[in-house]
Design a protein around this motif. Structure first.
Motif, PDB file in Angstrom:
ATOM      1  N   VAL A  87      29.241   6.578  45.069  1.00 28.94           N
ATOM      2  CA  VAL A  87      29.780   7.603  44.173  1.00 28.94           C
ATOM      3  C   VAL A  87      28.653   8.080  43.282  1.00 28.94           C
ATOM      4  N   SER A  88      28.435   9.381  43.241  1.00 30.10           N
ATOM      5  CA  SER A  88      27.342   9.926  42.440  1.00 30.10           C
ATOM      6  C   SER A  88      27.659   9.816  40.958  1.00 30.10           C
ATOM      7  N   VAL A  89      26.667   9.459  40.158  1.00 31.56           N
ATOM      8  CA  VAL A  89      26.841   9.299  38.724  1.00 31.56           C
ATOM      9  C   VAL A  89      25.512   9.566  38.045  1.00 31.56           C
ATOM     10  N   ASP A  90      25.575  10.055  36.834  1.00 27.67           N
ATOM     11  CA  ASP A  90      24.374  10.296  36.050  1.00 27.67           C
ATOM     12  C   ASP A  90      23.664   8.967  35.798  1.00 27.67           C
ATOM     13  N   SER A  91      22.485   8.774  36.386  1.00 27.85           N
ATOM     14  CA  SER A  91      21.814   7.476  36.321  1.00 27.85           C
ATOM     15  C   SER A  91      21.488   7.055  34.901  1.00 27.85           C
ATOM     16  N   GLU A  92      21.271   8.025  34.041  1.00 29.47           N
ATOM     17  CA  GLU A  92      20.919   7.690  32.658  1.00 29.47           C
ATOM     18  C   GLU A  92      22.080   7.023  31.930  1.00 29.47           C
ATOM     19  N   ASN A  93      23.309   7.399  32.287  1.00 35.19           N
ATOM     20  CA  ASN A  93      24.476   6.895  31.580  1.00 35.19           C
ATOM     21  C   ASN A  93      25.353   5.987  32.444  1.00 35.19           C
ATOM     22  N   SER A  94      24.869   5.621  33.625  1.00 37.71           N
ATOM     23  CA  SER A  94      25.742   4.915  34.574  1.00 37.71           C
ATOM     24  C   SER A  94      26.212   3.566  34.065  1.00 37.71           C
ATOM     25  N   ALA A  95      25.511   2.970  33.134  1.00 33.57           N
ATOM     26  CA  ALA A  95      25.909   1.653  32.649  1.00 33.57           C
ATOM     27  C   ALA A  95      27.003   1.725  31.597  1.00 33.57           C
ATOM     28  N   LYS A  96      27.253   2.909  31.060  1.00 36.83           N
ATOM     29  CA  LYS A  96      28.243   3.031  30.006  1.00 36.83           C
ATOM     30  C   LYS A  96      29.653   3.006  30.586  1.00 36.83           C
ATOM     31  N   VAL A  97      30.484   2.149  29.993  1.00 40.59           N
ATOM     32  CA  VAL A  97      31.838   2.010  30.494  1.00 40.59           C
ATOM     33  C   VAL A  97      32.603   3.304  30.368  1.00 40.59           C
ATOM     34  N   GLU A  98      32.421   4.028  29.219  1.00 41.18           N
ATOM     35  CA  GLU A  98      33.203   5.233  29.044  1.00 41.18           C
ATOM     36  C   GLU A  98      32.843   6.290  30.084  1.00 41.18           C
ATOM     37  N   ASP A  99      31.588   6.337  30.499  1.00 37.68           N
ATOM     38  CA  ASP A  99      31.193   7.310  31.498  1.00 37.68           C
ATOM     39  C   ASP A  99      31.776   6.922  32.863  1.00 37.68           C
ATOM     40  N   GLN A 100      31.785   5.638  33.179  1.00 35.00           N
ATOM     41  CA  GLN A 100      32.399   5.202  34.429  1.00 35.00           C
ATOM     42  C   GLN A 100      33.906   5.459  34.401  1.00 35.00           C
ATOM     43  N   LEU A 101      34.520   5.295  33.232  1.00 35.47           N
ATOM     44  CA  LEU A 101      35.950   5.556  33.123  1.00 35.47           C
ATOM     45  C   LEU A 101      36.244   7.034  33.374  1.00 35.47           C
ATOM     46  N   THR A 102      35.434   7.893  32.785  1.00 33.54           N
ATOM     47  CA  THR A 102      35.603   9.330  33.017  1.00 33.54           C
ATOM     48  C   THR A 102      35.412   9.652  34.491  1.00 33.54           C
ATOM     49  N   LEU A 103      34.385   9.070  35.081  1.00 33.69           N
ATOM     50  CA  LEU A 103      34.106   9.304  36.488  1.00 33.69           C
ATOM     51  C   LEU A 103      35.253   8.802  37.364  1.00 33.69           C
ATOM     52  N   TYR A 104      35.802   7.645  37.002  1.00 33.24           N
ATOM     53  CA  TYR A 104      36.918   7.087  37.771  1.00 33.24           C
ATOM     54  C   TYR A 104      38.133   8.008  37.712  1.00 33.24           C
ATOM     55  N   LEU A 105      38.466   8.449  36.508  1.00 36.09           N
ATOM     56  CA  LEU A 105      39.628   9.322  36.347  1.00 36.09           C
ATOM     57  C   LEU A 105      39.433  10.638  37.093  1.00 36.09           C
ATOM     58  N   THR A 106      38.220  11.149  37.072  1.00 39.16           N
ATOM     59  CA  THR A 106      37.923  12.387  37.811  1.00 39.16           C
ATOM     60  C   THR A 106      38.059  12.154  39.306  1.00 39.16           C
ATOM     61  N   ASN A 107      37.541  11.010  39.765  1.00 38.96           N
ATOM     62  CA  ASN A 107      37.556  10.699  41.186  1.00 38.96           C
ATOM     63  C   ASN A 107      38.984  10.580  41.726  1.00 38.96           C
TER      64      ASN A 107
END
Length: 707
Positions: A563-583
Motif C-alpha cells: 500500500v503506497s504511503v508517504d514515507s516521511e509520515n509512514s510511522a505516524k499512527v494517525e497517518d496510517q489510520l487516515t490511509l486505512y479509512l481511505t483504503n
C-alpha cells in the motif's frame, strides 16, 4: 352437472406426456394410487418436477377437481414456480381454482373467509416485522421497562416463537408461575416477557391485527375448535401435497392433520438429510411422525441425482452416512459422469486460503467461466470478509447473497465512526452515530442543544463541545450550559483519551483498545447474547475481532510496500489510520449492491453466501471455505450432543450438494481472530471422509497443500 364441474373435468394433458422423461422412481411416485405417501427426495433428484407432475396426474388420470387439491410450500418464489409449471399442463380454469400457496397464504385465505368465527373483524390488518417491533416497544415503555436492557425486537421474536409452539399468553404466564413456584426464585426476563406478551395479545385483539405467527396459530385454533368449519375443509381438500416437509414445525404439522379428513390423502416430499433449520423451529422428526400419524403411508425414494458429478456425490454420501437419525438410508447416484476430483485445499492460514480461492476463481474466469456460475460458501457471515477483500484486490466482482457486506454491518460502521471522528472532528455524521452508542444518557434533547450551538458558531458538534468545555470553566457561565456540558463531558473525555492513545500505539492495538474503551466490545457481546447468538453464529462481537485482524493485515501490507504511503509520515499512527479509512472506503465503494446490481459493475458476479442461504440453489463451481475445526462443525454445536452434531453434518452435506461440476473444500491450519493466531485444522467431517477412503484406490478427492 354444472358448468364449473364440466370445466373441472375437462381433459388437460396426455397421460404419457406427463410421465415422459421421468425415471422409474419418479414415475412410481407420480402415478402412485390415491394414498398417503412419503417421498424421500435426495438433493437434486427432481422433487419439484415430481410434485408438479403428480398434481397434473391427479387431475388427468384420477379426475380429481383442481379446487379439491391443496399444494403447500415454504416460499412465495417456490409457490409461484409451482403454479407456473402446473399452468403449462392445465387449462386456465384449473390453474385458477388450484390452491398452491405458502403455509401463511393458505392460512390467511382461510382466516379471511372465516374472520368472525376466528375472533377477528373482517378486514383485519397484518403486522409486519417492523410493526410488531414498534408495538412491543410501545408496550415496554408503557410498562416502564428499559428497552436498552432488553431490545423490543428480542421480545417480538420470542413471542413469535411461543406462538409457533402453540403457546398463548395465558399458557406462558402459567408456565412462568410454575417455574417461579418450583424453583423458588424469580427470573426477571421471562416474567417481563410474560407481561409484554399478555399486553401484546390484548392490544392486537383490540386493534384487529395479526402478525405472521398469529396467522398460523389462529387458523389452527379455528380448525381445532370449530368442527363445522374443519369438516368443510376436510371435504374440500381431497388431495394435499406438502413440499420441503423436513422444514415444518409443530404448528404446521398440526395444521396438516386438521386439514386432512378421513377421505383425504396427503403426500409429503422432503429430505431429512437436508434438515438444517432447527433454530427456526423446524423438526425433521415430523417425517417419522407422519408415518405413525397417517394410515397406510406408501414410501418412495428418489436417489437419482441430476445435478452433480459422481465424485461430488460420493463425498456427500460418505459424509452423511455417519448420521444415524435418518428416516430412510439413501445413496445418491448421478447421471453426469464421474467428473473431476474434489479438491481439498489444506491452507497454512486464512490469508493463504482467501488468496488461493481468489486465484482459483481468476483461473476459472480466464477459462471463460461465467462468474455467476461460481459460489463461495461459508458457515458464518464473519468468514466472508477475507474473501471479499481478496476478490476486490483481484478485481473480481461479487455479490453477497442474503447478507450484508462486511463494511456495511452496523457494528463495523459504529467502530469506523469512532475512528473517523479522530481524524476529522468535523464529521458530524460519524459523531451522531456514536455519541450515545453505547448508551451514555445523551438523549435527543442534548443532541439538539449541541446542534443549536454548532449552528450558532458555524462549527462541528465536537467543536461545540470544545467551546462548552472552555466556557463552563469561567465564573459567569450560564447554569443551563454547565448542565449541558455535564451530560457530554464523559464522552468528550473519552474522545480526548482516544486522541492521545492513537499517537502511542500500533494501529491494530489502538483499534482493539478503542473497541474496549468505548464499550463497543461489551455492547455487541451483550446484544449477541440477548439474541441467543454465540461466537460461531455470525456474531457482531466476532465481526469486531475480524476488523482488528484486518487492520493488522493492513499494517503488514503497508510495511511490505503493498500500500503506497508517504514515507516521511509512514510511522505516524494517525497517518496510517487516515490511509486505512481511505483504503476501505475505496474497497467498499467498488462493491456492488446486495441485489447484485451497480451502474459501474457488470451483472456477472461471484456469489458469496452462507451454507444456510445456499439451500435450494445450485452452481457449476462451488468453494466451501472455513471447513475446519470449531467452525464446521461449530464448537458450540459439537458440545451440544449428537442431534446438534448431526445437523452440522447435514449442513455440510447441503453445501457439498450445491456443486454441479467442480467442488473445492478449503480449510486453514491457522486463522487470525481478534489480532491473534488460532490453531484450527481440518474439520472432523473431512477427517471422517478421508478415513473412509484410507485403503481405497478410487478416492473422489485430492488434497492440495497451499502455503
Amino acid at each position: 352437472m354444472s358448468d364449473l364441474d364440466l370445466l373441472d373435468s375437462a381433459p388437460v394433458a396426455d397421460e404419457s406426456k406427463i410421465l415422459e422423461g421421468l425415471n422409474d422412481s419418479q414415475k412410481e411416485a407420480v402415478s402412485s394410487p390415491l394414498c398417503n405417501a412419503l417421498i424421500i427426495a435426495g438433493a437434486g433428484t427432481g422433487k419439484t418436477r415430481v410434485l408438479v407432475s403428480r398434481i397434473v396426474y391427479l387431475i388427468s388420470h384420477y379426475q380429481v377437481k383442481a379446487r379439491n387439491i391443496l399444494a403447500v410450500t415454504f416460499t412465495n418464489k417456490a409457490a409461484k414456480e409451482m403454479r407456473e409449471r402446473i399452468g403449462m399442463y392445465l387449462n386456465a380454469n384449473d390453474t385458477h381454482h388450484l390452491w398452491a400457496n405458502t403455509f401463511h397464504s393458505t392460512c390467511l385465505r382461510l382466516l379471511r373467509a372465516y374472520a368472525t368465527q376466528a375472533g377477528l373483524t373482517p378486514g383485519f390488518l397484518i403486522l409486519d416485522t417492523d410493526g410488531q417491533n414498534s408495538l412491543v416497544k410501545r408496550i415496554m415503555l408503557d410498562l416502564k421497562m428499559d428497552i436498552k436492557e432488553i431490545k423490543p425486537s428480542e421480545f417480538a421474536s420470542r413471542i413469535s416463537s411461543l406462538k409457533e409452539k402453540g403457546m398463548r399468553a395465558d399458557d406462558f404466564q402459567k408456565r412462568v408461575n410454575y417455574i417461579k413456584y418450583t424453583n423458588k426464585k424469580k427470573s426477571g426476563t421471562i416474567e417481563k416477557l410474560a407481561l409484554v406478551y399478555s399486553a401484546y395479545e390484548r392490544i392486537c385483539n383490540q386493534e384487529n391485527s395479526v402478525d405472521f405467527a398469529e396467522i398460523l396459530l389462529r387458523t389452527v385454533e379455528l380448525l381445532r375448535s370449530n368442527s363445522a368449519i374443519r369438516e368443510i375443509q376436510n371435504e374440500r381438500f381431497k388431495e394435499i401435497l406438502v413440499d420441503e416437509f423436513q422444514d415444518t414445525n409443530s404448528i404446521q404439522y398440526e395444521l396438516l392433520t386438521l386439514l386432512a379428513g378421513k377421505n383425504s390423502h396427503v403426500m409429503v416430499v422432503g429430505d431429512d438429510d437436508q434438515s438444517i433449520y432447527s433454530w427456526r423451529g423446524a423438526d425433521y422428526t415430523n417425517m417419522k411422525k407422519f408415518l405413525n400419524t397417517f394410515p397406510d403411508v406408501h414410501q418412495y425414494l428418489l436417489s437419482l441425482n441430476y445435478r452433480s458429478t459422481q465424485n461430488i456425490l460420493d463425498m456427500a454420501n460418505t459424509l452423511i452416512e455417519k448420521n444415524f437419525e435418518r428416516v430412510m438410508l439413501k445413496n445418491l447416484k448421478g447421471n453426469n459422469g464421474t467428473g473431476s476430483l474434489v479438491s481439498i485445499f489444506k491452507c497454512a492460514n486464512n490469508r493463504v486460503e482467501e488468496l488461493s480461492v481468489a486465484k482459483e476463481i481468476q483461473s476459472l474466469k480466464d477459462q471463460g467461466v461465467k462468474l455467476s456460475d461460481i459460489a463461495v460458501l461459508y458457515r458464518n457471515n464473519y468468514l466472508s470478509f477475507g474473501f471479499e477483500q481478496a476478490l476486490t484486490k483481484a478485481k473480481i466482482p461479487y455479490v453477497i447473497y442474503g447478507g450484508q457486506k462486511f463494511f456495511e454491518r452496523a457494528e463495523i460502521q459504529s467502530a469506523l465512526a469512532y475512528l473517523k471522528i479522530l481524524v476529522n472532528k468535523k464529521d458530524d455524521t460519524a459523531l451522531l452515530r456514536i455519541i450515545n452508542l453505547p448508551a451514555r444518557k445523551i438523549g435527543p434533547k442534548v443532541v439538539e442543544s449541541l446542534r443549536n450551538i454548532s449552528n450558532e458558531h458555524s462549527c462541528s458538534i465536537i467543536e461545540a463541545i470544545e467551546y462548552l468545555h472552555e466556557y463552563v470553566s469561567s465564573s459567569d457561565a450560564a447554569k443551563e450550559l454547565k448542565t449541558l456540558y455535564s451530560k457530554v463531558s464523559a464522552f468528550y473525555n473519552l474522545y480526548l483519551e482516544l486522541l492521545s492513545k492513537k499517537e502511542t500505539m500500533r494501529l491494530h492495538e489502538f483499534v482493539h483498545h478503542m473497541l474496549t474503551l468505548t464499550g463497543l466490545y461489551a455492547f455487541y457481546s451483550e446484544k449477541d447474547a440477548k439474541e441467543g447468538k454465540s461466537e460461531e453464529d455470525n456474531s457482531r462481537y466476532k465481526n469486531l475481532g475480524v476488523l482488528v485482524s484486518n487492520v493488522k493485515e493492513f499494517e503488514a501490507s503497508v510495511d511490505q510496500g503493498e500500500v503506497s504511503v508517504d514515507s516521511e509520515n509512514s510511522a505516524k499512527v494517525e497517518d496510517q489510520l487516515t490511509l486505512y479509512l481511505t483504503n476501505i472506503t475505496l474497497v467498499s465503494g467498488g462493491e456492488i449492491n446486495e441485489n447484485g446490481s451497480a451502474e459501474t459493475m457488470p451483472f456477472d458476479c461471484v456469489n458469496l453466501m452462507t451454507i444456510h442461504a445456499s439451500k435450494g440453489l445450485e452452481f457449476k463451481y462451488v468453494f466451501i471455505c472455513g471447513f475446519e475445526s470449531e467452525i464446521l462443525p461449530s464448537s458450540r454445536k459439537s458440545s451440544s450432543g449428537d442431534n446438534s452434531l448431526e445437523e452440522e453434518r447435514r449442513l455440510a452435506y447441503v453445501g457439498i450438494t450445491r456443486a454441479k461440476e467442480q467442488l473445492v473444500i478449503s480449510y486453514a491450519n491457522a486463522r487470525t481472530m481478534f489480532g491473534k493466531n488460532e490453531q484450527k485444522g481440518a474439520s472432523s467431517f473431512i477427517n471422517d471422509i478421508v478415513e473412509s477412503y484410507e485403503n481405497s484406490k478410487n478416492k473422489p478427492y485430492k488434497i492440495v497443500t497451499k502455503i
